[in-house]
Design an enzyme around this catalytic site. Structure first.
Site, PDB file in Angstrom:
ATOM      1  N   ARG A 172       0.827  -1.217   0.000  1.00 36.96           N
ATOM      2  CA  ARG A 172       0.000   0.000   0.000  1.00 36.96           C
ATOM      3  C   ARG A 172       0.856   1.260   0.000  1.00 36.96           C
ATOM      4  O   ARG A 172       0.515   2.247  -0.637  1.00 36.96           O
ATOM      5  CB  ARG A 172      -0.936   0.010   1.219  1.00 36.96           C
ATOM      6  CG  ARG A 172      -2.147  -0.897   1.079  1.00 36.96           C
ATOM      7  CD  ARG A 172      -3.230  -0.506   2.074  1.00 36.96           C
ATOM      8  NE  ARG A 172      -4.321  -1.473   2.028  1.00 36.96           N
ATOM      9  CZ  ARG A 172      -4.487  -2.456   2.894  1.00 36.96           C
ATOM     10  NH1 ARG A 172      -3.630  -2.604   3.886  1.00 36.96           N
ATOM     11  NH2 ARG A 172      -5.498  -3.290   2.790  1.00 36.96           N
ATOM     12  N   GLY A 173       1.959   1.222   0.733  1.00 37.76           N
ATOM     13  CA  GLY A 173       2.840   2.390   0.790  1.00 37.76           C
ATOM     14  C   GLY A 173       3.367   2.774  -0.583  1.00 37.76           C
ATOM     15  O   GLY A 173       3.379   3.958  -0.952  1.00 37.76           O
TER      16      GLY A 173
END
Length: 365
Positions: free
Chosen positions: A304-305
């Site tokens: 997600r980062g």
């Protein structure tokens, strides 16, 4: 705000009382008049440009203007075209933003009326139940008459808008899960006794809270696209400016709105232009590799980062009227995208961004 006027009419010595209801729009503090809190303002603007970033979690001291800023960004946005009398503010041409009923009408070639309305700004109260959030199905009517009667919840009303949860760290975890799932997928599904109804629910999720009252669990915090940290302004001159700005608005809202009208319009046009440029905005392969290198160096769980940083960097480049992402764009947004993903232990506090900044400087030399 609803004002009721009573009109007294004398006719044949009889008093006739006529009530006239009139909607008065409550003025909203202008977004461009807010002093400081640049992290929070930037995170909100980028999420408005690209809602797929995944929302923003705003943590800060009491009385720092969190609610004021969030309501101000919603008021700033241009009106959107929606299908008339539709429960979900359906889009007239984007199938991902319209209900199945609207799709069916379009397939049948029926004429559909549209209206322009303000971007929905929905407040979710802490005491809200799951039915209030997701909506309910009238089981009795479905079983006796064979009609699916759906009472929309807050997720339906928030479609194509902003859903704001104050003190989100005090909200039940299962409700936070529901909100995050809907924000990520863009759809909400309600199932009762074998009957299922789904509707579009794409919105910018904004949560705010005071860190003194506790943080969200790392698993939930990770699902917010960005994390803005705000602190009480300490500089006396800035504090005075904030107080004066607020007093000016409270004493004469229209005068304050007029004063900032040009700045508001300029920011609004920048956001519209950025939304137009965004689909054409690109980020070079080398820069994408370096973003992933930063995430790997910081031991960020999952991807997600990486995804959020790429999206936020493109949104920031588009906001600056550019179609190619530069290193400075990444440096501007990467702390907001990664700082809340470093916490492994629920008892730890969210890093202020020093770890992220140190790694970024070593990789983007």
């Amino acid at each position: 705000m609803l004002l009721i006027f009573l009109l007294f009419i004398f006719k044949n010595n009889i008093i006739i009382i006529v009530s006239i209801a009139k909607n008065i729009t409550r003025p909203i503090f202008p977004f461009t008049a807010i002093v400081g809190q640049e992290e929070m303002k930037l995170a909100l603007i980028l999420n408005v440009i690209d809602p797929k970033i995944g929302g923003v979690m705003i943590m800060g001291d009491r009385g720092t203007g969190k609610s004021t800023t969030i309501r101000a960004i919603a008021d700033l946005l241009p009106k959107i075209e929606v299908v008339e009398d539709d429960i979900c503010n359906s889009h007239i041409s984007d199938s991902e933003l319209m209900t199945d009923a609207v799709k069916q009408k379009l397939c049948q070639g029926k004429n559909i009326n549209t209206v322009f309305t303000k971007v929905p700004m929905i407040d979710l109260p802490l005491g809200a139940t799951e039915d209030r959030v997701c909506g309910t199905i009238d089981i009795e009517k479905a079983l006796t008459e064979g009609i699916k009667t759906f009472e929309p919840g807050l997720l339906a009303k928030a479609n194509r808008g902003i859903l704001y949860v104050d003190e989100v760290n005090l909200l039940d975890d299962h409700l936070v899960d529901i909100l995050l799932d809907s924000a990520a997928s863009g759809w909400n599904t309600v199932e009762r006794e074998g009957i299922s109804i789904r509707h579009p629910s794409r919105f910018v999720l904004v949560g705010s809270g005071n860190p003194e009252e506790g943080e969200l669990r790392p698993q939930l915090l990770d699902r917010f696209g960005m994390h803005a940290e705000i602190r009480t302004v300490r500089e006396p001159s800035l504090r005075v400016k904030i107080v004066e700005q607020r007093n000016k608005f409270d004493s004469n809202p229209q005068s304050c709105l007029t004063e900032f009208k040009d700045q508001q319009n300029k920011l609004k046009s920048n956001i519209i232009n950025a939304q137009r440029i965004l689909p054409k905005t690109t980020i070079d392969y080398d820069l994408r590799v370096k973003i992933s290198e930063v995430c790997g160096e910081l031991d960020v769980d999952g991807l997600r980062g990486d995804i959020v940083t790429n999206r936020a960097a493109k949104a920031y480049a588009a906001y600056n009227s550019r179609e190619n992402v530069e290193v400075e764009d990444i440096k501007k947004v990467i702390i907001l995208c990664l700082r809340h993903r470093l916490r492994k232990d629920p008892l730890e506090t969210v890093d202020s961004g020093s770890k992220v900044k140190q790694v970024v400087e070593s990789i983007f030399y």
